[in-house]
Design an enzyme around this catalytic site. Structure first.
Site: not given
Length: 378
Positions: A149, A322
Site C-alpha cells: 500500500n 491507516c
C-alpha cells in the site's frame, strides 16, 4: 485540484450509489426476517454475494462481507489460524499492513503462536525462497500482501502460495490495493483466502469482504446470530454489500486497460525524476501497481513537500492513511533499508480516470515545489 491519494480512498461511484439507494430507503428489510420485506433484502444480498464470487471465481458461500479490509484481514489471520488444528506457526512478511501484523501479534500473545517475519529486499520484494526457508511442518498460515500500500511493489504471490501449500499450510493475501488493478482471481494467485476493501474501488467506506476458496473452517471474530454462514454475526448491511458488488464488478472490467496505465505510470515516474533530481523511486521499478509512484526526496521532508504540493493544487500522501498522525517512520521503508530517507517519502496514487496530461502536470508541479523548497533551505 488533482487528487492523487487513491490508495487512501476513492470517490464513491455513481453506479454504486444508485445501486445501494433503494436499500437505504424503500427496500429497508432485514435479510434474516422471514417475510416479504426481509426476503427482498435477502435476495439482494444473495445477488451481491454471487457477483463478488463471480469476480474472484469462487463459490458464493466463500464470500464473507465485512466492514472493510482491516476486518477482513483480522478474520482471515485469526479465523483461519484458530480453526486449523495443524500447528501454531505463522509466516508474514515485514511489509504487511498493520491489520495483519497486529493480528499475528495477538495470536502470539494470547494463543501461543510463533510468528516468523520474512525480510524484503531493497525493492520491498519478499521472495518465495525466503518464505520457503522459514516454513515448518507446523506452519498453519502464510499471509503476504499482493501489492504494498505504500510503495506499490507487487509480490510473487503464486510462488509463495506454492511454497506454503508444499508443507500443507494455508495461504492468505491482503489484496486491498490490487483488486481492480491486477488479476486477483484466487485460482490464478493460488491462494486460499483474499481480503479486499470497498472504498479503494469506488464503494462506500465501511464495506469489504474476505473471499475463501473451497470449504475452509473459519473461527468467527463476532458471535451472535450466525449470519454470513456462521462466519460473521450481525445484521448484514445490504446496501453496503450491493454497493460493494457493483463497484468491484466495474473495477474488474476496468482492469483490462492496465497496460495503458502502466505506460502512463512510467511516463510520470520519468517526468518526476527529470524535473526533481533529488527524487528516487521506492518499490520495484516494474513489478508495481499501475496506479502507484512513490519517491523519497533527498534533503527534503515529506510532510513539507505535501503541504507545498497542496498549496499548488495537488493532493497526495506520505504513505498509509491507516498510520495517519504517527511520528515514527514507516515500517515498510525501514524494512527496505531506507532509514535515512523514510521522512522524505511521498506517494502518488491514482485511479482509472486520471489522465497522462494530469500526471505530467503534477510532475511539473513536483519540480516547481521541490525547487522552491530547496531554495528556501539554502
Amino acid at each position: 485540484m488533482i487528487y492523487l491519494d487513491a490508495a487512501a480512498t476513492t470517490p464513491v461511484r455513481r453506479e454504486a450509489v444508485e445501486a445501494m439507494w433503494p436499500f437505504l430507503t424503500s427496500e429497508f428489510g432485514n435479510p434474516s426476517s422471514v417475510h416479504a420485506v426481509g426476503e427482498s433484502a435477502a435476495g439482494a444480498l444473495a445477488a451481491a454475494r454471487r457477483t463478488v464470487a463471480r469476480v474472484f471465481e469462487v463459490r458464493a458461500t466463500g464470500v464473507v462481507f465485512t466492514s472493510g479490509g482491516t476486518e477482513a484481514d483480522n478474520l482471515a489471520v485469526k479465523g483461519l489460524s484458530l480453526a486449523n488444528p495443524r500447528g501454531r506457526h505463522l509466516v508474514v512478511s515485514a511489509v504487511e499492513h498493520e491489520a495483519v501484523l497486529r493480528s499475528t501479534e495477538y495470536l502470539e500473545r494470547f494463543h501461543g503462536f510463533e510468528v516468523s517475519v520474512v525480510p524484503v529486499d531493497d525493492h520491498g520484494v519478499v521472495s518465495a525462497a525466503a518464505v520457503g526457508a522459514v516454513l515448518r511442518e507446523d506452519t498453519t498460515l502464510v499471509s503476504v500482501m499482493h501489492a504494498n500500500n505504500e510503495v506499490g511493489t507487487v509480490q510473487p504471490i503464486a510462488g509463495i502460495a506454492r511454497a506454503a501449500h508444499a508443507v500443507g499450510a494455508l495461504m492468505h493475501t491482503d489484496a486491498v490495493q490490487s483488486v481492480g488493478q491486477l488479476d486477483t482471481r484466487l485460482g490464478e494467485l493460488g491462494v486460499d483466502a483474499l481480503s479486499f476493501s470497498g472504498h479503494k474501488l469506488g464503494a462506500p467506506k465501511g464495506t469489504g469482504a474476505l473471499v475463501l476458496r473451497g470449504r475452509l473452517d473459519l473461527e468467527p471474530l463476532v458471535h451472535g446470530g450466525g449470519q454470513e454462514n456462521g462466519r460473521r454475526s450481525g445484521t448484514e448491511s445490504v446496501a453496503g454489500a450491493v454497493a460493494l458488488a457493483t463497484a468491484v464488478n466495474l473495477a474488474d472490467g476496468e482492469r483490462l486497460t492496465m497496460g495503458d496505465r502502466r505506460a502512463i505510470r512510467d511516463d510520470f515516474i520519468a517526468a518526476v525524476r527529470a524535473v526533481s533530481p533529488g527524487a528516487r523511486l521506492t518499490g520495484h521499478p516494474s513489478e508495481r501497481l499501475p496506479g502507484n509512484a512513490s519517491f523519497v526526496f533527498d534533503g527534503l521532508g515529506g510532510e513539507t513537500i505535501l503541504l507545498e504540493l497542496e498549496s499548488r493544487g495537488v493532493v497526495s500522501s506520505s504513505g498509509s492513511a491507516c498510520a495517519a498522525g504517527r511520528t515514527e517512520p514507516s515500517h515498510v521503508l525501514l524494512a527496505m533499508g531506507l532509514e535515512a530517507d523514510a521522512d522524505s517519502a511521498v506517494r502518488f496514487t491514482w485511479g482509472p480516470t486520471t489522465t497522462r496530461d494530469e500526471l505530467l502536470a503534477v510532475a511539473r508541479t513536483v519540480g516547481d515545489a521541490t525547487t522552491a523548497l530547496r531554495t528556501l533551505a539554502r
